[in-house]
Design an enzyme around this catalytic site. Sequence first.
Site, short mmCIF file in Angstrom:
data_model
loop_
_atom_site.label_atom_id
_atom_site.label_comp_id
_atom_site.label_asym_id
_atom_site.label_seq_id
_atom_site.Cartn_x
_atom_site.Cartn_y
_atom_site.Cartn_z
CD GLU A 84 -2.78 -1.33 2.39
OE1 GLU A 84 -2.15 -1.51 3.45
OE2 GLU A 84 -4.02 -1.32 2.33
CD GLU A 142 -3.10 -6.54 3.87
OE1 GLU A 142 -3.19 -7.30 2.89
OE2 GLU A 142 -2.62 -5.38 3.81
#
Length: 239
Positions: free
Chosen positions: A93, A113
Amino acid sequence: MNRPKQLNALSGDLMGAVVGALQELDADPEIRAIVLGGGERAFAAGADITELAAGTPVSLYENRRIDEWDKIRGLRTPVVAAVSGFCLGGGCELAMLCDLIVASETAKFGQPEINLGVLPGAGGTQRLTRAVGKAIAMDMILTGRMIGAREALGLGLVARVVAKEAWLDEAKRVAGEIAAKGPIAVRLAKEAVDQAFEAPLSVGVEFERRAFYLARASEDATEGLTAFVEKRPPDFKGR
Ligand code: CO8
């Protein structure tokens, strides 16, 4: 980023230092491009899982640590992410928050994740989807599959892939190339490209047109256009 034992896991302290350093560099008019890099083994292996595990939803909400990341979006100076090794979760990210990614052939991108029972929380579901399209984003985010540098290049996630010993030099070279251009035009061009992700087409095109007029009003534009006509290299002054 230099937290090699934890593969540059993005603790609150590390992210605070990264955001602070980027803002400081951005405020310096002499700095015309920034390179953000990690180590050879990892750009960053994600948010610090130990911290995430110890925190509560309320502490995450209250300390607004993820909101801090938004400050990177507001930088005017172009940021090149130099990625070698793992670029996962919050690391991916962070790289996607930069303006372009130069990757070593060893780079591995992923949003794992889901394996931890959570999901990307710093823009991954949105930016990865815009970068690589829904099918691959769903695949990576729902299964946690990592992709290599070549695949990431083919998908448009990264701009360049280079041999493993050249990743940092190439990122610096690209940043140097950007830094040699007229800084006003560079900043306006970066803002205009960013508009393509935020605004509908007609608004983005209008933004671009106004940015073009503004760039043309700079001394650098007059210098660049004149230098071409006079068959000499331009001497941009940032005015
Ligand atoms: N956080 C904390 N420590 C980490 C992390 C991490 N993300 N990644 C690696 N480490 C540590 C390991 O615990 C290990 O420490 P130690 O030596 O003390 O045991 C050390 O780094 C080396 O790691 P490994 O021994 O596991 O090395 P391997 O080569 O075997 O594996 C991997 C490398 C595949 C990268 C593996 O370490 C791994 O799977 N790491 C976790 C990757 C991950 O799941 N990332 C996503 C994290 S969640 C997230 O990013 C949510 C973002 C939302 C925004 C939140 C903002 C606050």
